[in-house]
Design an enzyme around this catalytic site. Structure first.
Site, PDB file in Angstrom:
ATOM      1  N   HIS A 211       0.873  -1.221  -0.103  1.00 24.20           N
ATOM      2  CA  HIS A 211      -0.100   0.015  -0.029  1.00 24.20           C
ATOM      3  C   HIS A 211       0.929   1.238  -0.046  1.00 24.20           C
ATOM      4  O   HIS A 211       0.420   2.158  -0.498  1.00 24.20           O
ATOM      5  CB  HIS A 211      -1.061  -0.005   1.074  1.00 24.20           C
ATOM      6  CG  HIS A 211      -2.026  -0.720   0.949  1.00 24.20           C
ATOM      7  ND1 HIS A 211      -2.960  -0.534  -0.078  1.00 24.20           N
ATOM      8  CD2 HIS A 211      -2.504  -2.099   1.751  1.00 24.20           C
ATOM      9  CE1 HIS A 211      -4.005  -1.445   0.096  1.00 24.20           C
ATOM     10  NE2 HIS A 211      -3.393  -2.443   1.044  1.00 24.20           N
TER      11      HIS A 211
ATOM     12  N   CYS B   7      -3.062  -3.211 -15.418  1.00 20.43           N
ATOM     13  CA  CYS B   7      -3.528  -2.186 -14.424  1.00 20.43           C
ATOM     14  C   CYS B   7      -2.696  -2.199 -12.979  1.00 20.43           C
ATOM     15  O   CYS B   7      -2.786  -1.829 -12.027  1.00 20.43           O
ATOM     16  CB  CYS B   7      -4.885  -2.352 -14.047  1.00 20.43           C
ATOM     17  SG  CYS B   7      -5.296  -3.772 -13.378  1.00 20.43           S
TER      18      CYS B   7
HETATM   19  C1  PEP Z   1      -3.078  -5.905  -8.971  1.00 24.43           C
HETATM   20  O1  PEP Z   1      -2.996  -7.099  -8.241  1.00 24.43           O
HETATM   21  O2  PEP Z   1      -2.066  -6.206  -9.512  1.00 24.43           O
HETATM   22  C2  PEP Z   1      -4.049  -5.217  -9.037  1.00 24.43           C
HETATM   23  C3  PEP Z   1      -4.275  -4.218  -9.850  1.00 24.43           C
HETATM   24  O3  PEP Z   1      -5.191  -5.210  -8.027  1.00 24.43           O
HETATM   25  P1  PEP Z   1      -4.808  -4.957  -6.421  1.00 24.43           P
HETATM   26  O4  PEP Z   1      -3.629  -4.160  -6.340  1.00 24.43           O
HETATM   27  O5  PEP Z   1      -5.984  -4.021  -6.164  1.00 24.43           O
HETATM   28  O6  PEP Z   1      -4.695  -6.212  -5.848  1.00 24.43           O
END
Ligand code: PEP
Ligand code: MG
Length: 574
Positions: free
Chosen positions: A196, A499
């Site tokens: 995070h 993403c």
């Molecule tokens: C990922 O896992 O790369 C993603 C974009 O989703 P999150 O970071 O919300 O798990």
């Protein structure tokens, strides 16, 4: 004599070179021990007075902070300030000091702790707006207890001058109060490049280094130099480092903003989209030139909720994002609850291994109905806006799951179903998975953690948890090849975007495009840097760079190979 310089090596997260004093994130307030009783020499009256004084001081501090903000943030701070001297809270705390208290006399700290829990429970039971105030009571409780213990108030520290924040790691809740005008860089001893803290740092455009062991022992107020691209932290920097920081700031300030309509040097469009968590994020992303939304993390709209949001609340939350992107693509991801983002109404927090547990799409089996109601709310919000709304499910592992998700979307009237490819099995079977849906988005954060069996939140595993790892690059290539196969077999285009945080790394962005990514979605702050670098390479060059990275024997070698081919990175200070 000049103070000694100490260099600490961590993991690079977001580029940038800055110099400032450090301030430490206070440790969370621990629960005071039960039945501690009153310290010798104190009375119920004197301890009661101490509680009232600590509460009044918390109120004063919160009001002072409120004076420095405006809008919603000011309202929230003032409401929390009022809560600090709530008569019910103080009366209940003082009553617990007395030997007549049913459980025996409590220490002042313990009394406040228990009284806070009781008030929070009462508010929870009332539901609605009152239930949402329970978190404020618990925040105030922690502040009063910290005051009684002579400790710094929990939460992001404040300071007259801009500073570099040092923490073990940051929780999603800390992010709400982080002011990028005051915090110049983040350095943590824990976390990984997809934690995070890392996601937040990129979102705010802050230079950041994570998994840097020993940064917590840097004395408060020490001047440090942070190089986010190199992943280094130097205490008491010399003139050369001060100059490097100054040079970087000049470059960063003169970098042109992203103008939208991203193309490679040969004119090939590769849309740059934004990752957003709610309407406010989407507005900022639109102003930053994002060509659409590649990932709406819907769980971020409801992280503070104990109960499933109503249909109307959902329609409003999603509509706020669509409103920021009229006529543009917006990819809505259904709730990805679990692991590091638990939602009380979906997640079982008792799971021994939450990252491998019932999270994302899997919660549909244990809590049926929530997904179908969410899809109906997305469809209703989409009907009121002109955005090209697409939906995708997180944590899809098999083609059967993809098929079922597509049929749920169809029943809700949503015509463009897609999946996240973030579990290695989905990358390995991408051809079969993509025959069931219209598109895929590579979630490189989770794809990396699962490919490397390395928890994305753990600092000691940060070097494994690196999307440049050869195994991760190979999985990305397999997924892109599988999608091309599915497209040939069905006669329909099967675009694969990215993403995950990898898309925000300008060098890796080139590799991803070379491997076949049709679009990239990232924190809005990263758009300008990624766009500036992509505009200097043709598709053929990107493919060559990707092949070199793929052939490299390690993550470090892959990164180096790509960076060597992209001198523009150094020119732009990236
Ligand atoms: C990922 O896992 O790369 C993603 C974009 O989703 P999150 O970071 O919300 O798990
Ligand atoms: Mg994920």
């Amino acid at each position: 004599m000049l103070p000694l310089t100490r260099t600490i090596k961590g993991v690079s997260v977001a580029p940038g070179r800055v110099v400032a004093v450090v301030k430490h994130m206070p440790s969370p307030v621990a629960e005071p021990t039960e039945h501690a009783g009153m310290p010798p020499g104190t009375t119920v009256e004197s301890e009661g007075e101490r509680i009232r004084a600590a509460a009044a001081s918390v109120q004063g501090q919160l009001r002072l902070r409120a004076d420095t903000t405006d809008g919603d943030a000011k309202e929230v701070l003032l409401a929390t300030a009022r809560m600090a001297t709530d008569p019910l809270l103080l009366k209940s705390a003082v009553a617990r000091l007395s030997p007549a208290n049913p459980g025996g006399a409590r220490s002042a700290e313990r009394a406040v702790w228990e009284a806070g829990a009781e008030v929070a429970e009462t508010l929870q039971a009332l539901g609605g707006y009152m239930a949402e105030r329970a978190a404020d009571v618990l925040d105030v409780r922690a502040r009063i207890v910290a005051g009684l213990q002579g400790l710094a108030a929990p939460g992001i520290p404040t300071c007259e001058v801009p500073f570099i924040l040092v923490a073990h790691d940051l929780a999603p809740a800390d992010t709400a109060t982080l002011d990028p005008a005051k915090i110049l860089a983040l350095i943590t001893s824990g976390g990984g490049p997809q934690s995070h803290t890392a996601i937040l740092a990129r979102a705010l455009g802050l230079p950041a280094v994570v998994a840097a062991p020993g940064v917590e022992s840097i004395p408060e107020g020490t001047v440090v130099y942070v190089d986010g691209a190199e992943g280094t932290v130097c205490t008491n920097p010399d003139g050369e480092l001060l100059q490097a920081a100054e040079h970087w700031t000049t470059k960063a300030n003169s970098r042109p903003a992203f103008g939208g309509n991203n193309t490679l040097a040969d004119g090939l469009p590769v849309p740059l989209l934004a990752n957003v968590g709610h309407g406010a994020d989407a507005g900022a992303a639109a102003r930053a030139g994002a060509e659409g939304v590649g990932l709406l993390r819907t769980e971020f709209c409801f992280l503070d909720r104990d109960t499933e949001p109503s249909f109307d609340e959902q329609v409003t939350a999603y509509g706020a994002v669509f409103a920021a992107f009229p006529g543009r693509k917006v990819v809505v991801r259904t709730l990805d609850a679990g692991a590091d983002k638990p939602l009380p109404f979906l997640s079982n927090i008792e799971e021994p291994n939450p990252a491998l547990g019932v999270r994302g799409y899997r919660t549909d089996a244990t809590t049926p109905g929530v997904l179908e109601r969410q899809l109906r709310a997305i469809a209703a919000a989409a009907a009121a806006h002109s955005s090209d709304v697409q939906v995708m499910a997180p944590m899809i592992s098999t083609a059967e799951e993809a098929r079922r998700f597509a049929s749920l979307c169809a029943s809700a009237g949503l015509r463009t179903p897609g999946v996240m490819v973030e579990v290695p099995s989905a990358a390995l079977t991408a051809s079969a998975v993509l025959q069931e849906v219209a598109f895929a988005s590579l979630g490189t954060n989770d794809l990396t953690q699962y490919a490397m069996a390395a928890d994305r939140q753990l600092g000691p595993l940060a070097t494994l948890n690196d999307p440049w790892q050869p195994a991760v690059l190979q999985l990305i290539q397999l997924a892109a090849d599988g999608a091309a196969q599915a497209s040939a077999m069905t006669g329909a285009p099967k675009p694969v975007g990215v993403c995950g945080e990898a898309a925000a790394d300008p060098a890796l962005a080139v590799v991803l495009v070379g491997l076949g990514a049709a679009s990239l979605s990232m924190s809005a702050r990263a758009l300008a840097a990624v766009g500036a670098v992509l505009s200097t390479v043709t598709l053929v060059q990107a493919q060559r760079i990707a092949m070199e990275a793929l052939a490299a024997p390690s993550a470090a070698a892959a990164r180096k190979a790509a960076r060597n081919r992209l001198p523009v990175l150094a020119e732009l200070g990236l």
